[in-house]
Design an enzyme around this catalytic site. Structure first.
Site, mmCIF file in Angstrom:
data_model
loop_
_atom_site.group_PDB
_atom_site.id
_atom_site.type_symbol
_atom_site.label_atom_id
_atom_site.label_comp_id
_atom_site.label_asym_id
_atom_site.label_seq_id
_atom_site.Cartn_x
_atom_site.Cartn_y
_atom_site.Cartn_z
ATOM 1 N N LYS A 41 0.828 -1.202 0.000
ATOM 2 C CA LYS A 41 0.000 0.000 0.000
ATOM 3 C C LYS A 41 0.866 1.257 0.000
ATOM 4 C CE LYS A 41 -3.064 -2.469 3.118
ATOM 5 N NZ LYS A 41 -3.226 -2.750 4.547
ATOM 6 N N GLY A 42 2.120 1.077 0.422
ATOM 7 C CA GLY A 42 2.990 2.222 0.666
ATOM 8 C C GLY A 42 3.149 3.187 -0.497
ATOM 9 N N GLU A 97 7.913 2.475 -6.266
ATOM 10 C CA GLU A 97 8.064 2.027 -4.876
ATOM 11 C C GLU A 97 8.144 3.225 -3.946
ATOM 12 O OE1 GLU A 97 7.906 0.077 -2.613
ATOM 13 O OE2 GLU A 97 8.311 -1.969 -3.216
ATOM 14 N N ASP A 98 7.721 3.011 -2.711
ATOM 15 C CA ASP A 98 7.859 4.050 -1.699
ATOM 16 C C ASP A 98 9.301 4.136 -1.203
ATOM 17 O OD1 ASP A 98 7.683 1.517 -0.575
ATOM 18 O OD2 ASP A 98 6.105 2.012 0.857
ATOM 19 N N ASP A 101 14.825 -0.558 0.827
ATOM 20 C CA ASP A 101 15.533 -0.706 2.099
ATOM 21 C C ASP A 101 16.562 -1.818 1.905
ATOM 22 O OD1 ASP A 101 16.038 -0.499 4.839
ATOM 23 O OD2 ASP A 101 14.358 -1.773 5.414
ATOM 24 N N LYS A 129 17.224 3.826 1.140
ATOM 25 C CA LYS A 129 18.058 3.673 2.355
ATOM 26 C C LYS A 129 19.205 2.732 2.008
ATOM 27 C CE LYS A 129 14.873 2.564 5.656
ATOM 28 N NZ LYS A 129 14.323 2.266 6.996
ATOM 29 N N PHE A 150 13.888 4.614 10.615
ATOM 30 C CA PHE A 150 12.564 4.150 10.219
ATOM 31 C C PHE A 150 11.667 5.353 9.988
ATOM 32 C CE2 PHE A 150 8.442 2.158 10.349
ATOM 33 C CZ PHE A 150 8.674 1.018 9.609
ATOM 34 N N VAL A 151 11.150 5.467 8.773
ATOM 35 C CA VAL A 151 10.365 6.651 8.411
ATOM 36 C C VAL A 151 8.910 6.298 8.118
ATOM 37 C CG1 VAL A 151 12.296 8.047 7.579
ATOM 38 C CG2 VAL A 151 11.159 6.460 6.004
ATOM 39 N N ASP A 157 4.137 3.350 6.570
ATOM 40 C CA ASP A 157 3.456 3.154 7.846
ATOM 41 C C ASP A 157 4.372 2.622 8.926
ATOM 42 O OD1 ASP A 157 3.654 0.484 6.554
ATOM 43 O OD2 ASP A 157 2.532 -0.164 8.318
#
Ligand code: IMP
Ligand code: MG
Length: 176
Positions: A41-42, A97-98, A101, A129, A150-151, A157
């Site tokens: 959902k990001g 993509e959001d 990582d 990241k 962590f954002v 979320d």
């Protein structure tokens, strides 16, 4: 423990960067169509803002994969929860993509999408990241390179909260 959100990127900074990314994408795909794949959902907020600013014809599809539970650590498993509605044959596919990582989700996803014969396949992410990367993944369009924190916000979320924040913030845990 209570969470506090410290602003990392303001709404204006994010919106300005998305406009720059959309301009670059529109230039690179000039004369062609681009098929955006929003990774739920990001990425939903980023995909909408990006799509609105792209000037070449855009089609959209959605996919949901999970690699995170409710915590802040990535786990090794990637599962497709919702697959695409349309085939990818002959399409210029741009995965939106959001955040990248560890890169595990994306590396699985890109291999999976490549096997569906798109005409081209690229990757676009709002946040990167790189400190946490464990796979070799090529990102074609990056919004912001951020530190290993962590954002949340702009779709991201923490335990399903904060996706609707219009900015990107760092989650800090404070004593109640
Ligand atoms: P990766 O497979 O480790 O690259 O993880 C990718 C997914 O983990 C992202 O699409 C996010 O859903 C989630 N994720 C990674 N870092 C963060 C973060 O800082 N905040 C919120 N979600 C994150
Ligand atoms: Mg994601």
């Amino acid at each position: 423990m209570k969470e506090k959100i410290r602003i990392l990127l303001t709404e204006q900074e994010v919106n300005e960067e998305i406009a720059r990314m959309a301009a670059r994408i529109s230039e690179d795909y000039a004369g062609e169509n681009v098929h955006l794949i929003c990774v739920l959902k990001g990425s939903v907020f980023f995909t909408c803002e990006l799509a609105k600013r792209i000037t070449v014809p855009v089609t959209l599809d959605f996919m949901s994969v999970s690699s995170y539970g409710n915590g802040t650590e990535s786990c090794e498993n990637v599962r497709i929860n919702k697959d695409l509605d349309e085939p990818l044959d002959g399409k210029n596919v741009l995965v939106v993509e959001d955040i990248v990582d560890s890169g595990r989700t994306l590396s699985y996803l890109m291999d999976n999408l490549r096997s569906r014969n798109p005409r081209s396949l690229r990757l676009c992410t709002l946040l990167d990241k790189p400190d946490r990367r464990v796979t070799d993944i090529k990102v074609d369009y990056t919004g912001f390179v951020i530190p290993n924190e962590f954002v949340v916000g702009y779709g991201l979320d923490y335990a399903q909260k904060y996706r609707n924040l219009p900015f990107v913030g760092i989650v800090e845990f404070v004593e109640e």
